[in-house]
Design a protein around this motif. Structure first.
Motif, mmCIF file in Angstrom:
data_model
loop_
_atom_site.group_PDB
_atom_site.id
_atom_site.type_symbol
_atom_site.label_atom_id
_atom_site.label_comp_id
_atom_site.label_asym_id
_atom_site.label_seq_id
_atom_site.Cartn_x
_atom_site.Cartn_y
_atom_site.Cartn_z
ATOM 1 N N PHE A 1 35.505 28.879 62.431
ATOM 2 C CA PHE A 1 36.509 29.799 62.939
ATOM 3 C C PHE A 1 37.699 28.943 63.358
ATOM 4 C CE2 PHE A 1 34.264 33.924 63.587
ATOM 5 C CZ PHE A 1 33.021 33.533 63.142
ATOM 6 N N ARG A 2 38.836 29.589 63.577
ATOM 7 C CA ARG A 2 40.003 28.844 64.065
ATOM 8 C C ARG A 2 40.811 29.703 65.021
ATOM 9 N NH1 ARG A 2 43.601 28.498 58.437
ATOM 10 N NH2 ARG A 2 44.250 30.712 58.379
ATOM 11 N N GLN A 3 41.538 29.026 65.879
ATOM 12 C CA GLN A 3 42.396 29.723 66.823
ATOM 13 C C GLN A 3 43.723 28.989 66.926
ATOM 14 O OE1 GLN A 3 40.751 30.368 70.751
ATOM 15 N NE2 GLN A 3 42.144 32.079 71.089
ATOM 16 N N ALA A 4 44.769 29.673 66.524
ATOM 17 C CA ALA A 4 46.121 29.124 66.629
ATOM 18 C C ALA A 4 46.710 29.504 67.981
ATOM 19 C CB ALA A 4 46.979 29.680 65.494
ATOM 20 N N PRO A 5 47.706 28.761 68.440
ATOM 21 C CA PRO A 5 48.318 29.061 69.744
ATOM 22 C C PRO A 5 48.819 30.497 69.815
ATOM 23 C CG PRO A 5 49.058 26.936 68.950
ATOM 24 C CD PRO A 5 48.282 27.554 67.833
ATOM 25 N N GLY A 6 48.440 31.194 70.864
ATOM 26 C CA GLY A 6 48.896 32.556 71.064
ATOM 27 C C GLY A 6 48.213 33.599 70.204
ATOM 28 N N LYS A 7 47.201 33.180 69.441
ATOM 29 C CA LYS A 7 46.507 34.124 68.556
ATOM 30 C C LYS A 7 45.019 34.171 68.893
ATOM 31 C CE LYS A 7 49.661 33.750 64.636
ATOM 32 N NZ LYS A 7 49.765 33.580 63.164
ATOM 33 N N GLU A 8 44.367 35.224 68.403
ATOM 34 C CA GLU A 8 42.935 35.344 68.607
ATOM 35 C C GLU A 8 42.186 34.436 67.641
ATOM 36 O OE1 GLU A 8 42.689 39.969 70.191
ATOM 37 O OE2 GLU A 8 41.688 39.376 68.344
ATOM 38 N N ARG A 9 40.971 34.097 68.037
ATOM 39 C CA ARG A 9 40.117 33.308 67.158
ATOM 40 C C ARG A 9 39.779 34.132 65.919
ATOM 41 N NH1 ARG A 9 35.184 30.148 69.935
ATOM 42 N NH2 ARG A 9 36.957 29.658 71.278
ATOM 43 N N GLU A 10 39.817 33.495 64.749
ATOM 44 C CA GLU A 10 39.545 34.216 63.510
ATOM 45 C C GLU A 10 38.532 33.488 62.643
ATOM 46 O OE1 GLU A 10 43.047 34.602 61.090
ATOM 47 O OE2 GLU A 10 43.345 32.437 60.926
#
Length: 122
Positions: A37-46
């Motif tokens: 999974f990944r999580q970018a700044p200001g975004k939900e984990r996907e």
């Protein structure tokens, strides 16, 4: 005690490649999916990608399909994510995850690693 330890993150230019690794320990993972999974700044984990315990079933997010490849070495209890043609929008903290399912796509996994930073510069 399950442990998932990621490695391989870093800084790369757009169009470049990286390979992430995740070493799993603490139980027999033959019936556990492993994935990323990944999580970018200001975004939900996907969800990014998943591979079944047997290695026979894989799943990818549409955003990475054709660019990322997931694989696993069952003898080493290790999962890999080969990332090619990287884009700035791939920048995120990448987390290894696992659960006793065939695919992690539609689940919230029980086990998580600490994460590794991937930064893609334009």
């Amino acid at each position: 005690q399950v442990q998932l330890v990621e490695s391989g993150g870093g800084l790369v230019q757009a169009g470049g490649s990286l390979r992430l690794s995740c070493a799993a320990s603490g139980r027999t993972f033959s019936f556990y999916a492993l994935g990323w999974f990944r999580q970018a700044p200001g975004k939900e984990r996907e969800f990014v990608a998943s591979i079944s315990g047997s290695g026979g079933t894989t799943a990818y997010a549409d955003s990475v399909k054709g660019r990322f490849t997931i694989s696993r070495d069952r003898a080493k209890n290790t999962v890999y994510l080969q990332m090619n043609s990287l884009k700035p929008e791939d920048t995120a903290v990448y987390y290894c995850a696992s659960d006793q399912v065939v695919s992690l796509r539609a689940t919230t996994p029980t086990y998580w690693g600490q994460g590794t930073q991937v930064t893609v510069s334009s």
